[in-house]
Design a protein around this motif. Structure first.
Motif, PDB file in Angstrom:
ATOM      1  N   SER A  49       0.838  -1.199   0.000  1.00 21.80           N
ATOM      2  CA  SER A  49       0.000   0.000   0.000  1.00 21.80           C
ATOM      3  C   SER A  49       0.872   1.247   0.000  1.00 21.80           C
ATOM      4  N   ASP A  50       0.339   2.337  -0.546  1.00 15.01           N
ATOM      5  CA  ASP A  50       0.943   3.623  -0.246  1.00 15.01           C
ATOM      6  C   ASP A  50       0.645   3.897   1.227  1.00 15.01           C
ATOM      7  N   ASP A  51       1.228   4.935   1.765  1.00 14.12           N
ATOM      8  CA  ASP A  51       1.101   5.225   3.195  1.00 14.12           C
ATOM      9  C   ASP A  51      -0.366   5.337   3.603  1.00 14.12           C
ATOM     10  N   LEU A  52      -0.789   4.477   4.521  1.00 12.67           N
ATOM     11  CA  LEU A  52      -2.174   4.464   4.969  1.00 12.67           C
ATOM     12  C   LEU A  52      -2.501   5.584   5.954  1.00 12.67           C
ATOM     13  N   MET A  53      -1.500   6.410   6.282  1.00 14.46           N
ATOM     14  CA  MET A  53      -1.735   7.548   7.168  1.00 14.46           C
ATOM     15  C   MET A  53      -1.889   8.850   6.375  1.00 14.46           C
ATOM     16  N   MET A  54      -1.841   8.747   5.042  1.00 16.49           N
ATOM     17  CA  MET A  54      -2.017   9.922   4.202  1.00 16.49           C
ATOM     18  C   MET A  54      -3.458  10.407   4.252  1.00 16.49           C
ATOM     19  N   GLY A  55      -3.655  11.680   3.952  1.00 17.72           N
ATOM     20  CA  GLY A  55      -4.965  12.302   4.088  1.00 17.72           C
ATOM     21  C   GLY A  55      -6.066  11.626   3.304  1.00 17.72           C
ATOM     22  N   ALA A  56      -5.759  11.134   2.101  1.00 19.43           N
ATOM     23  CA  ALA A  56      -6.776  10.513   1.256  1.00 19.43           C
ATOM     24  C   ALA A  56      -7.434   9.322   1.938  1.00 19.43           C
ATOM     25  N   ILE A  57      -6.706   8.644   2.819  1.00 21.35           N
ATOM     26  CA  ILE A  57      -7.242   7.497   3.551  1.00 21.35           C
ATOM     27  C   ILE A  57      -7.644   7.902   4.966  1.00 21.35           C
ATOM     28  N   ARG A  58      -6.734   8.562   5.664  1.00 29.37           N
ATOM     29  CA  ARG A  58      -6.972   8.899   7.077  1.00 29.37           C
ATOM     30  C   ARG A  58      -8.203   9.775   7.277  1.00 29.37           C
ATOM     31  N   ASN A  59      -8.426  10.714   6.365  1.00 27.74           N
ATOM     32  CA  ASN A  59      -9.543  11.649   6.519  1.00 27.74           C
ATOM     33  C   ASN A  59     -10.893  11.042   6.179  1.00 27.74           C
ATOM     34  N   GLU A  60     -10.868   9.883   5.526  1.00 27.55           N
ATOM     35  CA  GLU A  60     -12.120   9.296   5.052  1.00 27.55           C
ATOM     36  C   GLU A  60     -12.524   8.018   5.785  1.00 27.55           C
ATOM     37  N   TYR A  61     -11.554   7.284   6.296  1.00 30.99           N
ATOM     38  CA  TYR A  61     -11.844   5.972   6.866  1.00 30.99           C
ATOM     39  C   TYR A  61     -11.159   5.814   8.216  1.00 30.99           C
ATOM     40  N   GLY A  62     -11.782   5.081   9.107  1.00 34.19           N
ATOM     41  CA  GLY A  62     -11.147   4.755  10.377  1.00 34.19           C
ATOM     42  C   GLY A  62     -10.065   3.718  10.160  1.00 34.19           C
ATOM     43  N   LEU A  63      -9.193   3.559  11.138  1.00 37.55           N
ATOM     44  CA  LEU A  63      -8.070   2.637  11.012  1.00 37.55           C
ATOM     45  C   LEU A  63      -8.544   1.199  10.796  1.00 37.55           C
ATOM     46  N   LYS A  64      -9.564   0.803  11.521  1.00 34.07           N
ATOM     47  CA  LYS A  64     -10.059  -0.569  11.399  1.00 34.07           C
ATOM     48  C   LYS A  64     -10.618  -0.837  10.006  1.00 34.07           C
ATOM     49  N   THR A  65     -11.412   0.090   9.496  1.00 30.70           N
ATOM     50  CA  THR A  65     -11.979  -0.067   8.153  1.00 30.70           C
ATOM     51  C   THR A  65     -10.877  -0.081   7.107  1.00 30.70           C
ATOM     52  N   THR A  66      -9.907   0.804   7.280  1.00 31.08           N
ATOM     53  CA  THR A  66      -8.776   0.876   6.343  1.00 31.08           C
ATOM     54  C   THR A  66      -8.048  -0.451   6.263  1.00 31.08           C
ATOM     55  N   ILE A  67      -7.703  -1.012   7.409  1.00 33.39           N
ATOM     56  CA  ILE A  67      -6.963  -2.276   7.443  1.00 33.39           C
ATOM     57  C   ILE A  67      -7.810  -3.414   6.867  1.00 33.39           C
ATOM     58  N   LYS A  68      -9.054  -3.476   7.266  1.00 32.64           N
ATOM     59  CA  LYS A  68      -9.945  -4.532   6.781  1.00 32.64           C
ATOM     60  C   LYS A  68     -10.085  -4.487   5.267  1.00 32.64           C
ATOM     61  N   LYS A  69     -10.345  -3.307   4.725  1.00 29.91           N
ATOM     62  CA  LYS A  69     -10.550  -3.187   3.285  1.00 29.91           C
ATOM     63  C   LYS A  69      -9.255  -3.454   2.520  1.00 29.91           C
ATOM     64  N   ALA A  70      -8.121  -2.963   3.028  1.00 28.69           N
ATOM     65  CA  ALA A  70      -6.848  -3.151   2.337  1.00 28.69           C
ATOM     66  C   ALA A  70      -6.463  -4.630   2.265  1.00 28.69           C
ATOM     67  N   VAL A  71      -6.565  -5.317   3.387  1.00 30.26           N
ATOM     68  CA  VAL A  71      -6.203  -6.738   3.427  1.00 30.26           C
ATOM     69  C   VAL A  71      -7.140  -7.549   2.537  1.00 30.26           C
ATOM     70  N   ASN A  72      -8.435  -7.289   2.649  1.00 32.67           N
ATOM     71  CA  ASN A  72      -9.393  -8.034   1.834  1.00 32.67           C
ATOM     72  C   ASN A  72      -9.284  -7.693   0.351  1.00 32.67           C
ATOM     73  N   ALA A  73      -8.777  -6.501   0.057  1.00 31.52           N
ATOM     74  CA  ALA A  73      -8.576  -6.127  -1.345  1.00 31.52           C
ATOM     75  C   ALA A  73      -7.433  -6.904  -1.972  1.00 31.52           C
ATOM     76  N   GLY A  74      -6.475  -7.335  -1.130  1.00 29.76           N
ATOM     77  CA  GLY A  74      -5.335  -8.087  -1.636  1.00 29.76           C
ATOM     78  C   GLY A  74      -3.995  -7.444  -1.383  1.00 29.76           C
ATOM     79  N   VAL A  75      -3.953  -6.407  -0.534  1.00 24.61           N
ATOM     80  CA  VAL A  75      -2.681  -5.775  -0.178  1.00 24.61           C
ATOM     81  C   VAL A  75      -1.915  -6.712   0.754  1.00 24.61           C
ATOM     82  N   ASP A  76      -0.637  -6.913   0.465  1.00 24.01           N
ATOM     83  CA  ASP A  76       0.196  -7.808   1.279  1.00 24.01           C
ATOM     84  C   ASP A  76       0.921  -7.067   2.397  1.00 24.01           C
TER      85      ASP A  76
END
Length: 371
Positions: free
Chosen positions: A293-320
């Protein structure tokens, strides 16, 4: 009898490395270790004594990798990780000794305006991708790639978040074209120069990372700051460098972009999008390597999604590998938080254990090249 058996076993281990590897592979690896290998984080400190969490993160949480910066954005300070070649080499050596598993030591050393290793600190200057694309001379590109590879290898860095294979379709793009990070608007030119960089870095034992999938070149905004929608500007032409490089088995990993494109996924940006990563990258382009993933603490992600949702969606999307650079905001406890969340999501059945296994296996297949 036992002594003869022991001698035979030792002889087999020495003469047959694959047998030794098989024994190693059969060693039980804990879930905690597998999760830890999926995390890569940034930290403050030019020596181990300067930081109170990266040692903990590596030893207790089995952190798989770190990322180095020359500037600390949250504090607006040049006091981060890099002061000089000698200092940085010592820091990297000390970090590597903390982990039994090869540690990813990563950096954004693209050249030009995106260079963490600056000439003012004693490192060689590297020309930008845009400069090299305009010169369009393979010898010039190889010269700078060689210089970069030697520098990184001498320091002990084993992963470079480069080359950028975004097409320069919007020269006014504030984060790609505006920073001279793209070789060209022409896919063939990008592929030619990116190939040289990848092969040269690999000769020096450096893993290369193609970025930013599925293409950030047409954007009009900076995803460090907030949501970037490329629905109206992105074209399938931006996939050409990825398709060609994947077909040539070039590029050790691919980094996702925090861009939103409703033509691919009407709900989530690429980093959190299963249609983008599993559907487009893995199934359509037949990519089987590591996705970062690109940095998950960047504004495009951090400002829109909570940490739990971010991790869940990224892993399920296929990010290693999930990147928490700690350089948009700073959270010294981001690794234990992320580690805990992944375990909770597994327990709740919101992440499949098979996804963790697949990611761990891809990561370890890459890391075995460093042994």
């Amino acid at each position: 009898m036992f002594r003869l058996l022991l001698i035979s076993l030792l002889s087999l281990l020495i003469t047959n490395p694959s047998f030794s590897q098989t024994l190693s592979a059969e060693k039980d690896v804990s879930l905690d270790e597998k999760i830890g290998q999926m995390l890569l984080a940034g930290f403050r400190g030019t020596t181990l004594a300067d930081t109170n969490h990266i040692v903990r993160d590596i030893k207790k949480y089995h952190l798989g990798g770190i990322i180095l910066f020359d500037y600390d954005v949250p504090s607006k300070s040049s006091e981060r990780n890099i002061q000089s070649p000698r200092q940085l080499k010592r820091l990297i050596s000390d970090l590597k000794q903390l982990s039994d598993i090869p540690l990813i030591i990563s950096i954004d050393q693209e050249g030009g305006k995106v260079a963490r290793l600056k000439s003012s600190m004693g490192f060689p200057e590297i020309k930008s991708a845009e400069y090299l694309g305009q010169v369009d001379n393979i010898d010039s590109t190889r010269f700078y790639a060689q210089k970069m590879g030697q520098t990184l290898a001498n320091l002990g860095i084993n992963m470079n978040f480069a080359p950028v294979v975004d097409l320069n379709t919007n020269p006014d793009n504030p984060v790609i074209g505006g920073l001279e990070r793209s070789f060209s608007a022409d896919p063939q030119t990008v592929v030619q120069h990116a190939s040289i960089y990848i092969k040269t870095l690999n000769k020096h034992g450096i893993w290369s990372v193609l970025k930013h999938f599925p293409g950030h070149g047409s954007s009009k905004k900076d995803s460090h700051l907030g949501v970037v929608d490329v629905t109206e500007t992105w074209s399938k032409k931006e996939l050409i460098p990825y398709r060609k490089l994947i077909n040539r088995d070039l590029g050790d990993a691919i980094m996702t972009a925090h861009i939103f494109n409703r033509n691919i996924d009407p709900d989530y940006p690429a980093t959190l999008s299963k249609p983008t990563i599993t559907g487009l990258l893995r199934n359509e382009l037949n990519y089987n390597g590591v996705v970062i993933s690109d940095d998950l603490m960047m504004g495009a992600i951090r400002n829109e999604y909570g940490l739990k949702t971010t991790i869940k969606k990224a892993v399920n999307a296929g990010v290693d590998i999930l990147v928490f650079a700690n350089n948009s905001i700073y959270d010294p406890d981001i690794v234990p938080k992320a580690h805990k969340i992944i375990k909770e999501l597994l327990d709740a059945g919101e992440i499949n254990r098979n996804q963790i296994e697949r990611s761990y296996n891809r990561i370890m297949e890459l890391k075995r090249q460093d042994e």
